[in-house]
Design a protein around this motif. Structure first.
Motif, PDB file in Angstrom:
ATOM      1  N   TYR A 225       5.338  -4.065   4.385  1.00 47.29           N
ATOM      2  CA  TYR A 225       6.234  -5.077   4.451  1.00 47.29           C
ATOM      3  C   TYR A 225       7.503  -4.760   5.574  1.00 47.29           C
ATOM      4  CZ  TYR A 225      10.071  -7.870   2.357  1.00 47.29           C
ATOM      5  OH  TYR A 225      11.166  -8.790   2.260  1.00 47.29           O
ATOM      6  N   TYR A 226       7.930  -3.595   5.735  1.00 43.16           N
ATOM      7  CA  TYR A 226       8.951  -3.494   6.799  1.00 43.16           C
ATOM      8  C   TYR A 226       8.550  -2.982   8.004  1.00 43.16           C
ATOM      9  CZ  TYR A 226      11.808  -2.877   2.651  1.00 43.16           C
ATOM     10  OH  TYR A 226      12.705  -2.853   1.309  1.00 43.16           O
ATOM     11  N   VAL A 227       8.992  -4.029   8.920  1.00 44.51           N
ATOM     12  CA  VAL A 227       8.558  -3.972  10.214  1.00 44.51           C
ATOM     13  C   VAL A 227       9.991  -4.397  11.145  1.00 44.51           C
ATOM     14  CG1 VAL A 227       7.370  -4.756  12.228  1.00 44.51           C
ATOM     15  CG2 VAL A 227       6.285  -4.904  10.149  1.00 44.51           C
ATOM     16  N   HIS A 228      10.287  -3.602  12.155  1.00 39.68           N
ATOM     17  CA  HIS A 228      11.427  -3.545  13.016  1.00 39.68           C
ATOM     18  C   HIS A 228      11.192  -4.397  14.202  1.00 39.68           C
ATOM     19  CE1 HIS A 228      15.721  -2.913  14.565  1.00 39.68           C
ATOM     20  NE2 HIS A 228      14.864  -2.273  15.647  1.00 39.68           N
ATOM     21  N   LYS A 229      11.757  -5.404  14.242  1.00 38.91           N
ATOM     22  CA  LYS A 229      11.385  -6.302  15.633  1.00 38.91           C
ATOM     23  C   LYS A 229      12.813  -6.519  16.275  1.00 38.91           C
ATOM     24  CE  LYS A 229       7.467  -8.990  13.496  1.00 38.91           C
ATOM     25  NZ  LYS A 229       6.948 -10.218  13.574  1.00 38.91           N
TER      26      LYS A 229
ATOM     27  N   GLN B 237       6.771  -0.017  12.305  1.00 34.61           N
ATOM     28  CA  GLN B 237       6.303  -0.377  10.795  1.00 34.61           C
ATOM     29  C   GLN B 237       6.341   0.825   9.922  1.00 34.61           C
ATOM     30  OE1 GLN B 237       2.259  -1.811  10.622  1.00 34.61           O
ATOM     31  NE2 GLN B 237       2.681  -3.068   8.758  1.00 34.61           N
ATOM     32  N   ALA B 238       7.065   0.623   8.815  1.00 36.78           N
ATOM     33  CA  ALA B 238       7.236   1.767   8.038  1.00 36.78           C
ATOM     34  C   ALA B 238       6.156   1.438   6.958  1.00 36.78           C
ATOM     35  CB  ALA B 238       8.621   1.560   7.263  1.00 36.78           C
ATOM     36  N   ASN B 239       5.892   0.198   6.578  1.00 35.88           N
ATOM     37  CA  ASN B 239       4.868   0.085   5.568  1.00 35.88           C
ATOM     38  C   ASN B 239       4.450  -1.247   5.677  1.00 35.88           C
ATOM     39  OD1 ASN B 239       6.665  -1.609   3.988  1.00 35.88           O
ATOM     40  ND2 ASN B 239       7.334   0.499   2.916  1.00 35.88           N
TER      41      ASN B 239
ATOM     42  N   TYR C  77       2.840  -7.463  -0.406  1.00 35.95           N
ATOM     43  CA  TYR C  77       3.591  -8.111   0.346  1.00 35.95           C
ATOM     44  C   TYR C  77       3.534  -9.638  -0.308  1.00 35.95           C
ATOM     45  CZ  TYR C  77      -0.049  -8.715   3.631  1.00 35.95           C
ATOM     46  OH  TYR C  77      -1.212  -9.077   4.102  1.00 35.95           O
TER      47      TYR C  77
ATOM     48  N   HIS D 284       1.240  -1.339  -0.469  1.00 30.66           N
ATOM     49  CA  HIS D 284       2.085  -2.279  -0.853  1.00 30.66           C
ATOM     50  C   HIS D 284       2.015  -3.535  -0.712  1.00 30.66           C
ATOM     51  CE1 HIS D 284       3.870   1.649   1.033  1.00 30.66           C
ATOM     52  NE2 HIS D 284       4.622   1.727  -0.042  1.00 30.66           N
TER      53      HIS D 284
ATOM     54  N   THR E 140       0.451   3.453  10.995  1.00 30.62           N
ATOM     55  CA  THR E 140       1.308   2.066  11.455  1.00 30.62           C
ATOM     56  C   THR E 140       1.988   2.411  12.856  1.00 30.62           C
ATOM     57  OG1 THR E 140       3.231   2.961  10.553  1.00 30.62           O
ATOM     58  CG2 THR E 140       1.868   1.827   8.930  1.00 30.62           C
TER      59      THR E 140
END
Length: 254
Positions: A247-251, A243-245, A147, A145, A239
């Motif tokens: 680009y997407y990280v849940h902080k 982290q899903a990929n 970014y 992916h 990951t």
């Protein structure tokens, strides 16, 4: 003797963690890197702690002649390499493509793509002669992916992904396994190198979640390399849970 592992970029991050993981299991090691003092220190540590033999080779994978000379210099049992871990790589800067530094582009492409090719080309004849072996290429979620502001780095790791698939096909008749491992966010020297020594920027990348560690990736490399002869993991993305990929990280809590 369990076997011999060659690891590029072994003086830090994933490479150093892989060296320590294989050493604990009794494998002999060929470690490569650009910093002789770090190679020597790692050799001393691993031989003392694990009782294995370690051969340090100091060269830059970007240098085609030096790479070939280093592999050609191997003699005796050191030529009987079981696993090549193509780990040497880096990212430099995080900028829109029109603002990119062309010297940074050259360094990333020369290291991440051409360096991997130079080492592989030099070593593959040794694997073919034995009719076995395993090449493990360290990629990135950036291969899967793209970014924002990652442009050339993402392109270099996409090339690693494609080259791994090509190697797997071309080396199929020779019993040589090829695995691409694509880690996500991992707290090593990666971000410190990307931001050229800015510790604050590097630390900010990993705030609010638990990233992968070098040991996490080393465990996965070791697992992939110790499967039965008839089993090959071709492509693996790993990951942190947050982290899903690429680009997407849940902080949280930032």
């Amino acid at each position: 003797m369990k076997g011999t592992i060659l690891i590029t970029g072994a003086t830090s991050g994933f490479g150093e963690a892989c060296a320590m993981r294989f050493a604990r299991e009794g494998y002999h090691l060929i470690i490569t890197g650009r910093r002789q003092e770090r190679l020597d220190a790692l050799k001393e540590q691993l031989e003392k702690e694990s009782g294995i033999q370690v051969l340090p080779l100091c060269f830059d994978v970007r240098d085609k002649a030096a790479t070939q000379a280093a592999i050609t210099s191997l003699t005796g049992a050191w030529r009987e390499i079981d696993v090549l871990v193509n780990n040497a790589g880096l990212a430099l800067s995080l900028t829109p493509i029109d603002e990119g530094d062309t010297d940074d582009w050259d360094t990333m492409l020369d290291t991440n793509v051409k360096g991997l090719l130079y080492v592989s080309k030099a070593l593959i004849p040794l694997l073919k002669a034995r009719g076995k072996g395993h090449i493990i290429n360290i990629g990135s979620t950036a291969a899967k992916h793209v970014y924002a502001k990652g442009n050339v780095y993402c392109a270099s790791k996409s090339a690693v992904d494609a080259l791994s698939q090509g190697m797997r096909i071309d080396l199929l008749p020779y019993g040589i396994k090829v695995t691409a491992i694509h880690p996500g966010a991992a707290e090593t020297e990666f971000s410190l190198v990307r931001f050229k020594g800015d510790q604050g920027k590097a630390d900010d990348v990993y705030k609010g979640f638990t990233p992968l560690s070098g040991d996490d990736v080393a465990d996965i490399v070791f697992y992939c390399s110790t499967l039965p002869k008839h089993v090959c993991i071709n492509d693996l993305v790993v990951t942190p849970t947050a982290q899903a990929n690429a680009y997407y990280v849940h902080k949280t809590n930032i």
